[in-house]
Write a protein that holds these residues in place. Structure first.
Motif, PDB file in Angstrom:
ATOM      1  N   LEU A   3      -3.971   8.664  -0.218  1.00 16.46           N
ATOM      2  CA  LEU A   3      -4.172   8.970   1.193  1.00 16.46           C
ATOM      3  C   LEU A   3      -4.071  10.465   1.464  1.00 16.46           C
ATOM      4  O   LEU A   3      -4.827  11.020   2.267  1.00 16.46           O
ATOM      5  N   VAL A   4      -3.136  11.138   0.797  1.00 18.92           N
ATOM      6  CA  VAL A   4      -2.972  12.591   0.987  1.00 18.92           C
ATOM      7  C   VAL A   4      -4.232  13.330   0.533  1.00 18.92           C
ATOM      8  O   VAL A   4      -4.746  14.218   1.234  1.00 18.92           O
ATOM      9  N   THR A  14      -7.986   1.827  -1.144  1.00 21.70           N
ATOM     10  CA  THR A  14      -6.673   2.461  -1.299  1.00 21.70           C
ATOM     11  C   THR A  14      -5.588   1.653  -0.592  1.00 21.70           C
ATOM     12  O   THR A  14      -4.510   1.414  -1.154  1.00 21.70           O
ATOM     13  N   TRP A  24       0.813  -1.206   0.000  1.00 19.78           N
ATOM     14  CA  TRP A  24       0.000   0.000   0.000  1.00 19.78           C
ATOM     15  C   TRP A  24       0.853   1.264   0.000  1.00 19.78           C
ATOM     16  O   TRP A  24       0.369   2.345  -0.281  1.00 19.78           O
ATOM     17  N   TRP A  25       2.128   1.125   0.316  1.00 24.70           N
ATOM     18  CA  TRP A  25       2.979   2.308   0.445  1.00 24.70           C
ATOM     19  C   TRP A  25       3.522   2.791  -0.894  1.00 24.70           C
ATOM     20  O   TRP A  25       4.411   3.636  -0.933  1.00 24.70           O
ATOM     21  N   ASP A  26       3.034   2.278  -1.998  1.00 24.43           N
ATOM     22  CA  ASP A  26       3.511   2.759  -3.281  1.00 24.43           C
ATOM     23  C   ASP A  26       2.982   4.170  -3.518  1.00 24.43           C
ATOM     24  O   ASP A  26       2.176   4.703  -2.754  1.00 24.43           O
ATOM     25  N   ALA A  27       3.456   4.799  -4.613  1.00 21.94           N
ATOM     26  CA  ALA A  27       3.146   6.209  -4.865  1.00 21.94           C
ATOM     27  C   ALA A  27       1.646   6.435  -5.005  1.00 21.94           C
ATOM     28  O   ALA A  27       1.105   7.430  -4.506  1.00 21.94           O
ATOM     29  N   ILE A  29      -0.003   6.424  -1.574  1.00 25.84           N
ATOM     30  CA  ILE A  29       0.365   7.587  -0.761  1.00 25.84           C
ATOM     31  C   ILE A  29      -0.369   8.835  -1.244  1.00 25.84           C
ATOM     32  O   ILE A  29      -0.920   9.600  -0.444  1.00 25.84           O
TER      33      ILE A  29
END
Length: 455
Positions: free
Chosen positions: A329-330, A404, A320-323, A326
């Protein structure tokens, strides 16, 4: 004496947790309206659930839990004590699905309870604006119950609920961005008329050009990395078609007749919508199961050929931490916070969002007997936002977060893997088209219906 003071302090805290929103502000907090504080606290519940989901999906979390003696099945044991907890369920995508299911149920419950609340005089409004401790217990109770749901078809069915809910939330994101762009343009134009016009107009021009430049750079990168000369026809169509639509809405926004009917429209709003459309387009392409048309960010950065055997996510792992995750989430955090504090004068956006900002009682500063500033009830004559729709919006937000954090992958409970799917691609890309259609409607509606008030 110390114990008595501690008990009094706890009693004071309990009264605030069970009371109304004004109790939640302390002396160091600025005065605010009751409606704003309530929305912020409910949004905090959503963000708290999001944080728990993020922690549960962190890589290595299952390994760490198995180290706790007597906790996980298959982990370290304590003589005479059986490990009853299945760590496969409380970590990974299963935990995200259950946590977001609990949040969705929580907000659906309040959405149903708060239907047709017209003012704070309604008894249900007291429950909306207070009793936070009990509402937190309700959320915790639903969450605990969600983890006892058997696997079965739950994940497959809830995946499609997440697809539909996320589609609707993407549209709400666009509406909030339209509202933000209108408010931004309105404030800076008013400042230009009252003060240094050259400075404010230069700022508007700079951000408009910046947004369009970023969108154009994104389009170039899309063609470069997400298309192939003899492949990826869908991506070529997505990029080209959305580019044409963005050009159309940008031209329409500055037409003289549109400007006369809707003076607040302009290129600043169109540039923000164009950049957002490019993000949704990119997000859709990153869910294409064809790895040749969907290179990972790691392969792009390290310059590894996508034709080489690129291992996909390990079974049960979700990156989930891919671009894409991220950025999603922003944008989610921005829209959630903005929805909690917005006070819009844009009639079209208020109609779409089921809000009537500014029509409640005007709230002023209220100081209690203890000298602390409190928020005031600004909804005695009428609510400033639709309680039921606000909770429905948070319900959709919880589904969007679920999709997401799992990269919009469809769970496969037989192999414990996460799979990219074309339905997720088409849901995202169609939402971008509908989003542009909504924005175009806000431009042409005042022109098509001149007798209606759109100001």
């Amino acid at each position: 004496m110390g114990a008595c003071m501690a008990l009094c302090s706890l009693a004071s805290c309990a009264s605030c947790l069970c009371g109304s929103a004004p109790c939640l502000l302390c002396g160091c907090c600025p005065s605010s309206n009751n409606s704003t504080v309530t929305r912020l606290v409910f949004s905090f519940f959503l963000l708290l659930g999001t944080l728990v989901s993020v922690i549960m999906i962190l890589p290595g979390m299952e390994t760490q839990l198995r180290k706790i003696p007597g906790f996980c099945q298959g982990g370290t044991t304590i003589p005479g004590i059986e490990n009853h907890v299945n760590c496969d369920v409380i970590v990974g995508y299963k935990s995200v699905y259950r946590m977001c299911f609990a949040m969705a149920c929580f907000f659906f419950l309040f959405s149903a309870i708060m239907i047709r609340v017209k003012s704070s005089k309604d008894p249900r409004a007291a429950f909306q604006n207070g009793f936070w401790f009990f509402k937190f217990l309700i959320l915790v109770g639903i969450t605990v119950g969600a983890f006892f749901i058997p696997d079965g078809t739950f994940h497959d069915v809830w995946f499609y609920f997440g697809i539909v809910g996320s589609f609707m939330f993407i549209l709400i994101q666009l509406i909030l961005l339209i509202d933000f762009a209108h408010s931004w343009n309105e404030v800076w134009m008013r400042n230009a008329e009252e003060g240094n016009s050259k400075c404010w107009f230069s700022g508007l021009l700079f951000f408009t050009i910046l947004h369009y430049a970023l969108a154009f750079a994104a389009i170039v990168l899309f063609y470069l990395y997400y298309t192939k000369p003899d492949n990826c026809a869908e991506h070529k169509f997505f990029i080209s078609f959305n580019l044409i639509l963005c050009i159309i809405v940008s031209v329409v926004s500055i037409l003289p007749k549109v400007q006369d009917a809707s003076p607040q429209s302009g290129l600043l709003q169109s540039s923000i919508i164009t950049l957002y459309t490019m993000y949704v387009t990119w997000s859709a392409m990153t869910n294409n199961p064809n790895r040749e048309c969907n290179p990972s960010l790691l392969s792009l950065v390290s310059n590894i050929s996508t034709t080489e055997a690129m291992p996909t996510s390990s079974p049960g792992m979700v990156q989930w931490w891919d671009a894409q995750g991220i950025v999603g989430l922003v944008i989610f955090l921005f829209c959630t916070f903005y929805a909690s504090i917005r006070s819009s004068s844009n009639a079209q956006v208020n109609r779409l969002m089921q809000t009537e900002e500014g029509k409640g009682t005007v709230g002023g500063e209220e100081v209690g007997e203890d000298g602390l500033r409190r928020v005031v009830d600004n909804e005695e004559d009428g609510v400033t936002y639709n309680y039921s729709f606000f909770h429905f919006h948070l319900l959709l937000a919880s589904l969007y977060i679920m999709m997401t954090l799992t990269n919009w992958y469809k769970p496969d409970t037989t192999t414990q893997a996460m799979q990219s799917t074309m339905p997720a691609v088409w849901v995202k890309i169609s939402s971008s088209w509908l989003s542009l259609g909504l924005y175009l409607w806000t431009l042409v509606a005042p022109l098509m219906f001149p007798n209606r008030d759109f100001n």
